[in-house]
Design an enzyme around this catalytic site. Structure first.
Site, short mmCIF file in Angstrom:
data_model
loop_
_atom_site.label_atom_id
_atom_site.label_comp_id
_atom_site.label_asym_id
_atom_site.label_seq_id
_atom_site.Cartn_x
_atom_site.Cartn_y
_atom_site.Cartn_z
N ARG A 146 17.66 8.05 -13.56
CA ARG A 146 16.62 8.85 -13.99
C ARG A 146 15.46 8.95 -13.12
O ARG A 146 15.17 8.28 -12.34
CB ARG A 146 16.16 8.58 -15.31
CG ARG A 146 17.47 8.36 -16.29
CD ARG A 146 17.07 7.59 -17.70
NE ARG A 146 17.88 7.50 -18.55
CZ ARG A 146 18.91 6.37 -18.93
NH1 ARG A 146 18.80 5.49 -18.00
NH2 ARG A 146 19.86 6.43 -19.75
N HIS A 239 16.83 15.76 -13.80
CA HIS A 239 17.85 15.58 -14.79
C HIS A 239 18.86 16.37 -14.43
O HIS A 239 20.08 16.00 -14.73
CB HIS A 239 17.33 15.94 -16.10
CG HIS A 239 17.82 14.83 -17.19
ND1 HIS A 239 17.41 13.44 -17.15
CD2 HIS A 239 18.53 15.08 -18.10
CE1 HIS A 239 17.97 12.99 -18.11
NE2 HIS A 239 18.85 13.69 -18.86
N ARG A 242 21.12 14.47 -12.11
CA ARG A 242 21.78 13.48 -13.04
C ARG A 242 22.93 14.16 -13.42
O ARG A 242 24.24 13.25 -13.44
CB ARG A 242 20.82 12.77 -13.98
CG ARG A 242 21.29 11.53 -14.73
CD ARG A 242 20.16 10.99 -15.69
NE ARG A 242 20.53 10.29 -16.62
CZ ARG A 242 21.12 9.15 -16.67
NH1 ARG A 242 21.25 8.40 -15.64
NH2 ARG A 242 21.74 8.52 -17.81
N HIS A 265 24.26 4.67 -20.18
CA HIS A 265 24.29 5.20 -21.32
C HIS A 265 24.98 4.07 -22.35
O HIS A 265 25.66 3.21 -22.10
CB HIS A 265 25.50 6.33 -21.51
CG HIS A 265 24.81 7.69 -20.92
ND1 HIS A 265 25.92 8.46 -20.47
CD2 HIS A 265 23.79 7.97 -20.57
CE1 HIS A 265 25.29 9.67 -19.84
NE2 HIS A 265 23.91 9.43 -20.03
N TYR A 274 29.91 15.37 -20.66
CA TYR A 274 30.06 15.91 -19.24
C TYR A 274 31.80 16.20 -18.98
O TYR A 274 32.07 17.10 -17.94
CB TYR A 274 29.99 14.91 -18.01
CG TYR A 274 28.46 14.57 -18.23
CD1 TYR A 274 27.49 15.46 -17.77
CD2 TYR A 274 28.09 13.37 -18.77
CE1 TYR A 274 26.15 15.40 -17.57
CE2 TYR A 274 26.49 13.10 -18.81
CZ TYR A 274 25.63 13.98 -18.21
OH TYR A 274 24.50 13.91 -18.11
#
Length: 293
Positions: A146, A239, A242, A265, A274
């Protein structure tokens, strides 16, 4: 009568704007049209949860989005809270009603070939700042960290002997991200350029001239400026890189649980979004390649 009393309450006691009041009035009128169409004997005080759920279904069938339906339900909830407070009804029919779930937008990501073009072909600024800018983009893409994690990265967090980066994420939870030979060489080249450009020891891994840690706005600007050289996406943020990391990993057969751990996560559900992205890419490839698609 009940509806008018509620609208007066919004106007004179809550000082809502006329536009907001009109919105509430429209929602309540449409709901009344619905339940009167079912049974003319029904009124606001005899409405039950099943009637409200039926209205939700009718709205969805009519093509209303989940956002629009939830906004209308919000009007009803406010209305029935008011009626309950004033003792016009004995129970709130909205308590057992759940609105439709909003469709989660698919993450925006950069295609692998565009990232290759950015890191291998595009020219960056001369000197230390150019080396640093490219290094930050590569770090985002290679680790999936991040923005806050990248800014908080310290020299001591990078272990070249073990080839791992210690990342401090949300709620100070730490995780280890391995890195390969290419990233190792590029990090060493960056540190060399940083020593020449800034001089002296730096606590933060990524710094501005003078050795101070990067600011979030500066990093966002650098990412946006450089991504604009290879993509026309609306979003061009850290992001997005990411998301790009996760998508690239899954497209290259990485295990979902491994990607979850690398990204920090807590839930596998967060990472699973994803898989939808990679499936969308698979569909595009099929549609472009198959003669009968």
């Amino acid at each position: 009568m009940l509806k008018e009393s509620f609208l007066k309450y919004l106007r004179y006691e809550r000082n809502y704007s006329e536009r907001t009041i009109l919105s509430y009035e429209t929602d309540l009128r449409k709901f009344e049209e619905y339940f009167k169409g079912l049974d003319d004997a029904v009124d606001y005080t005899t409405v039950d949860s099943d009637i409200v759920r039926g209205w939700v279904v009718s709205l969805m069938d009519a093509g209303y989005t989940a956002v629009s339906v939830n906004r209308k339900l919000s009007s009803l909830r406010s209305f029935y809270r008011y009626l309950l407070r004033k003792n016009f009804v004995g129970s709130d029919p909205m308590l057992k009603v759940a609105g439709p779930k909003k469709k989660r937008p698919l993450p925006v990501f950069v295609k692998e070939r565009d990232m290759d073009c950015l890191l291998d072909t595009v020219e960056f600024r001369k000197g230390f700042e150019g080396v640093r800018d490219r290094m930050m983009l590569e770090m985002f893409y290679s680790t999936g960290m991040r923005l806050s994690e990248l800014i908080g990265l310290k020299d001591s967090d990078v272990d070249f002997s073990a080839k791992v980066i210690k990342v401090t994420g949300k709620r100070d939870k730490q995780r280890l991200i391995p890195f390969g030979k290419e990233l190792e060489e590029d990090m060493k080249a960056y540190l060399s350029a940083r020593g020449e450009g800034c001089g002296g020891a730096c606590e933060a891994f990524f710094v501005r001239k003078g050795g101070r840690a990067m600011l979030p706005e500066t990093v966002r600007l650098i990412v946006k400026r450089n991504l604009s050289k290879v993509v026309t996406l609306k979003k061009k943020s850290p992001h997005v890189l990411r998301h790009t990391f996760a998508t690239a990993m899954l497209n290259n057969q990485a295990d979902l649980e491994a990607v979850r751990e690398l990204m920090g996560h807590e839930s596998l559900t967060t990472t699973e979004v994803y898989t939808h992205t990679t499936f969308e890419e698979l569909k595009k490839v099929y549609e472009q390649a198959h003669p009968r698609a």
